[in-house]
Motif scaffolding. Structure first.
Motif, PDB file in Angstrom:
ATOM      1  N   THR A  20       0.813  -1.221   0.000  1.00 37.57           N
ATOM      2  CA  THR A  20       0.000   0.000   0.000  1.00 37.57           C
ATOM      3  C   THR A  20       0.845   1.268   0.000  1.00 37.57           C
ATOM      4  N   ASN A  21       2.118   1.169   0.380  1.00 33.89           N
ATOM      5  CA  ASN A  21       2.992   2.348   0.349  1.00 33.89           C
ATOM      6  C   ASN A  21       3.198   2.878  -1.065  1.00 33.89           C
ATOM      7  N   PHE A  22       3.198   1.994  -2.057  1.00 31.87           N
ATOM      8  CA  PHE A  22       3.589   2.399  -3.404  1.00 31.87           C
ATOM      9  C   PHE A  22       2.547   3.301  -4.065  1.00 31.87           C
ATOM     10  N   GLY A  23       1.264   3.082  -3.765  1.00 32.78           N
ATOM     11  CA  GLY A  23       0.238   3.992  -4.260  1.00 32.78           C
ATOM     12  C   GLY A  23       0.393   5.368  -3.637  1.00 32.78           C
ATOM     13  N   MET A  24       0.722   5.403  -2.354  1.00 29.93           N
ATOM     14  CA  MET A  24       0.942   6.671  -1.663  1.00 29.93           C
ATOM     15  C   MET A  24       2.133   7.420  -2.260  1.00 29.93           C
ATOM     16  N   ILE A  25       3.211   6.702  -2.564  1.00 30.68           N
ATOM     17  CA  ILE A  25       4.382   7.337  -3.181  1.00 30.68           C
ATOM     18  C   ILE A  25       4.023   7.878  -4.558  1.00 30.68           C
ATOM     19  N   THR A  26       3.226   7.123  -5.311  1.00 31.15           N
ATOM     20  CA  THR A  26       2.786   7.568  -6.637  1.00 31.15           C
ATOM     21  C   THR A  26       2.034   8.892  -6.536  1.00 31.15           C
ATOM     22  N   LEU A  27       1.163   9.018  -5.548  1.00 29.29           N
ATOM     23  CA  LEU A  27       0.404  10.255  -5.343  1.00 29.29           C
ATOM     24  C   LEU A  27       1.330  11.407  -4.970  1.00 29.29           C
ATOM     25  N   ALA A  28       2.302  11.146  -4.121  1.00 29.03           N
ATOM     26  CA  ALA A  28       3.224  12.194  -3.669  1.00 29.03           C
ATOM     27  C   ALA A  28       4.156  12.663  -4.782  1.00 29.03           C
ATOM     28  N   ARG A  29       4.322  11.839  -5.808  1.00 32.39           N
ATOM     29  CA  ARG A  29       5.260  12.139  -6.892  1.00 32.39           C
ATOM     30  C   ARG A  29       4.736  13.202  -7.848  1.00 32.39           C
ATOM     31  N   LYS A  40      16.385  -0.312  -3.347  1.00 36.60           N
ATOM     32  CA  LYS A  40      16.114  -0.541  -4.768  1.00 36.60           C
ATOM     33  C   LYS A  40      14.634  -0.387  -5.092  1.00 36.60           C
ATOM     34  N   GLU A  41      13.787  -0.946  -4.242  1.00 36.68           N
ATOM     35  CA  GLU A  41      12.341  -0.883  -4.478  1.00 36.68           C
ATOM     36  C   GLU A  41      11.836   0.553  -4.362  1.00 36.68           C
ATOM     37  N   LEU A  42      12.330   1.295  -3.385  1.00 39.10           N
ATOM     38  CA  LEU A  42      11.913   2.685  -3.211  1.00 39.10           C
ATOM     39  C   LEU A  42      12.393   3.554  -4.373  1.00 39.10           C
ATOM     40  N   GLU A  43      13.594   3.301  -4.855  1.00 44.44           N
ATOM     41  CA  GLU A  43      14.127   4.049  -5.999  1.00 44.44           C
ATOM     42  C   GLU A  43      13.237   3.901  -7.227  1.00 44.44           C
ATOM     43  N   SER A  44      12.703   2.705  -7.441  1.00 45.79           N
ATOM     44  CA  SER A  44      11.903   2.449  -8.642  1.00 45.79           C
ATOM     45  C   SER A  44      10.605   3.254  -8.660  1.00 45.79           C
ATOM     46  N   TYR A  45      10.205   3.778  -7.499  1.00 47.14           N
ATOM     47  CA  TYR A  45       8.995   4.604  -7.433  1.00 47.14           C
ATOM     48  C   TYR A  45       9.319   6.094  -7.293  1.00 47.14           C
ATOM     49  N   GLY A  46      10.586   6.451  -7.437  1.00 44.88           N
ATOM     50  CA  GLY A  46      10.947   7.864  -7.475  1.00 44.88           C
ATOM     51  C   GLY A  46      11.493   8.444  -6.190  1.00 44.88           C
ATOM     52  N   ILE A  47      11.739   7.624  -5.176  1.00 41.46           N
ATOM     53  CA  ILE A  47      12.332   8.117  -3.932  1.00 41.46           C
ATOM     54  C   ILE A  47      13.798   8.480  -4.182  1.00 41.46           C
ATOM     55  N   THR A  48      14.200   9.687  -3.771  1.00 34.52           N
ATOM     56  CA  THR A  48      15.587  10.119  -3.975  1.00 34.52           C
ATOM     57  C   THR A  48      16.361  10.271  -2.667  1.00 34.52           C
ATOM     58  N   ARG A  49      15.650  10.277  -1.535  1.00 32.38           N
ATOM     59  CA  ARG A  49      16.298  10.360  -0.228  1.00 32.38           C
ATOM     60  C   ARG A  49      15.634   9.332   0.692  1.00 32.38           C
ATOM     61  N   ASN A  61      -4.767   1.685  -0.544  1.00 29.69           N
ATOM     62  CA  ASN A  61      -5.299   1.158  -1.808  1.00 29.69           C
ATOM     63  C   ASN A  61      -6.170   2.150  -2.573  1.00 29.69           C
ATOM     64  N   ALA A  62      -6.130   3.429  -2.206  1.00 28.60           N
ATOM     65  CA  ALA A  62      -6.942   4.422  -2.919  1.00 28.60           C
ATOM     66  C   ALA A  62      -6.290   4.843  -4.232  1.00 28.60           C
ATOM     67  N   ILE A  63      -4.978   4.663  -4.344  1.00 29.35           N
ATOM     68  CA  ILE A  63      -4.244   5.100  -5.533  1.00 29.35           C
ATOM     69  C   ILE A  63      -3.525   3.903  -6.145  1.00 29.35           C
ATOM     70  N   GLU A  64      -3.670   3.760  -7.450  1.00 28.14           N
ATOM     71  CA  GLU A  64      -2.988   2.680  -8.158  1.00 28.14           C
ATOM     72  C   GLU A  64      -1.488   2.973  -8.212  1.00 28.14           C
ATOM     73  N   PRO A  65      -0.649   2.062  -7.738  1.00 30.22           N
ATOM     74  CA  PRO A  65       0.797   2.313  -7.781  1.00 30.22           C
ATOM     75  C   PRO A  65       1.342   2.279  -9.205  1.00 30.22           C
ATOM     76  N   VAL A  66       2.201   3.237  -9.520  1.00 28.07           N
ATOM     77  CA  VAL A  66       2.817   3.325 -10.848  1.00 28.07           C
ATOM     78  C   VAL A  66       4.310   3.574 -10.658  1.00 28.07           C
ATOM     79  N   LEU A  67       5.124   2.775 -11.330  1.00 28.37           N
ATOM     80  CA  LEU A  67       6.566   2.971 -11.248  1.00 28.37           C
ATOM     81  C   LEU A  67       6.938   4.338 -11.801  1.00 28.37           C
ATOM     82  N   SER A  68       8.024   4.903 -11.316  1.00 35.18           N
ATOM     83  CA  SER A  68       8.470   6.211 -11.781  1.00 35.18           C
ATOM     84  C   SER A  68       8.822   6.139 -13.264  1.00 35.18           C
TER      85      SER A  68
END
Length: 254
Positions: free
Chosen positions: A19-28, A49-58, A155-162
Motif C-alpha cells: 500500500t505504500n507504493f500507491g501513496m508514493i505515486t500520489l506524492a510524486r 532498490k524498491e523505493l528508488e523504482s517509485y521515485g524516492i531520492t532520499r 489502496n486508494a491510488i494505483e501504484p505506478v513505477l516512476s
C-alpha cells in the motif's frame, strides 16, 4: 518551488507494505523531492532498490532507542524531529491503525494541520480530498501552514513505477535514540492474531462471512475459496463477537 515530501514507510517483517507504493505515486505528482522516512526496525539498505523504482531520492533511516522501538510517543517525536531537520513541507502516511496513532501525534508536535483518509491530493493548491459520513459526502479541504500532514487511504491510488530512470537514492541517518518517552511506557507487545496469507488492508479481493457461517469451522470454506481467488478472508461483527474468528478479520462500519 520544489517541495520536500516526507513519506512514512510502513513495513511488515522488514518488507515494504504494498500500500505504500500507491501513496508514493500520489506524492510524486508535481515538482517534488521525495524523502522516505524509514523507522528503526527496518534496514534502509534492503529497501533502497524498491523505493528508488517509485521515485524516492532520499531515504532517511530514523534510529530509535532499543528499548522504545514500539513506543508511539518516541516514534512520533523522532519523526517530527527528522521532518524538521530535512525541511519537509508535506508529510504523507497511510491511514492504517499505525498511521491513525502516529500522524495525529506528529501533527500535534509540529503544530501542523492534519487531514486523514485522503483519496487524492493537489499539492499545488495544498488541497486534500477525503470522504465523510461513511462515504456519503466528499470534502475538498484546503490546508495552510508551513507543514501539512496527510493520512492516505490504503489502496486508494494505483501504484505506478516512476517514468524516469531510477536515480540512486541517498541513504541518510537521523539519530532519535536520545529522545525520551515523557513517562509513557509500552508494557507489552505481541503479534496480531492473524493467520491470513493476505493482509485485509492490502487485499484487492475480500471474501467475507457473517452470521450465516454458523461456526468457526465453516470459515475454512471461505479460506479455501480465497486461496483460489488470491483473496483475503474477512468477517462481519457477529462472528467476531461470538469468538469464531479474531478481531483482525472484522470489516464494516462497526
Amino acid at each position: 518551488m520544489m517541495k520536500n515530501i516526507g513519506i512514512i514507510i510502513e513495513t511488515d517483517k522488514e518488507k515494504i507494505k504494498e500500500t505504500n507504493f500507491g501513496m508514493i505515486t500520489l506524492a510524486r505528482a508535481g515538482d517534488t523531492r521525495l524523502f522516505a522516512l524509514v523507522m528503526g526496525e527496518a534496514d534502509a539498505s534492503t529497501l533502497k532498490k524498491e523505493l528508488e523504482s517509485y521515485g524516492i531520492t532520499r531515504i532517511v533511516s530514523v534510529l530509535l532507542p532499543e528499548n522504545d522501538m514500539n513506543n508511539p510517543v518516541v516514534r512520533a517525536k523522532a519523526l517530527a524531529e527528522a521532518i524538521k531537520a530535512h525541511e519537509i513541507s508535506v508529510v504523507f502516511g497511510l491511514a492504517t491503525a499505525q498511521g491513525k496513532d502516529l500522524l495525529p501525534r506528529i501533527a500535534a508536535l509540529t503544530e501542523a494541520p492534519l487531514v486523514m483518509d485522503c483519496f487524492d491530493v493537489d499539492l499545488e493548491k495544498n488541497m486534500a480530498m477525503t470522504s465523510q459520513y461513511s462515504g456519503k459526502t466528499m470534502a475538498r479541504i484546503r490546508l495552510t501552514g508551513e507543514l501539512l500532514v496527510l493520512g492516505i487511504r490504503p489502496n486508494a491510488i494505483e501504484p505506478v513505477l516512476s517514468p524516469a530512470s531510477a536515480a540512486a537514492a541517498e541513504i541518510m541517518t537521523f539519530d532519535g535514540t536520545r529522545l525520551g518517552s515523557d513517562g509513557f511506557r509500552v508494557i507489552k507487545t505481541g503479534e496480531v492474531d492473524d493467520d491470513a496469507k493476505i493482509n485485509l488492508v492490502e487485499a484487492d479481493v475480500i471474501i467475507a462471512g457473517g452470521r450465516g457461517m454458523k461456526n468457526s469451522e465453516n470459515f475454512s470454506l471461505l479460506s479455501l475459496c480465497a486461496e483460489k481467488l488470491n483473496a483475503a478472508v474477512a468477517s462481519s461483527r457477529v462472528p467476531v463477537d461470538a469468538g469464531w474468528v479474531p478481531y483482525s478479520m472484522q470489516v464494516g462500519q462497526t
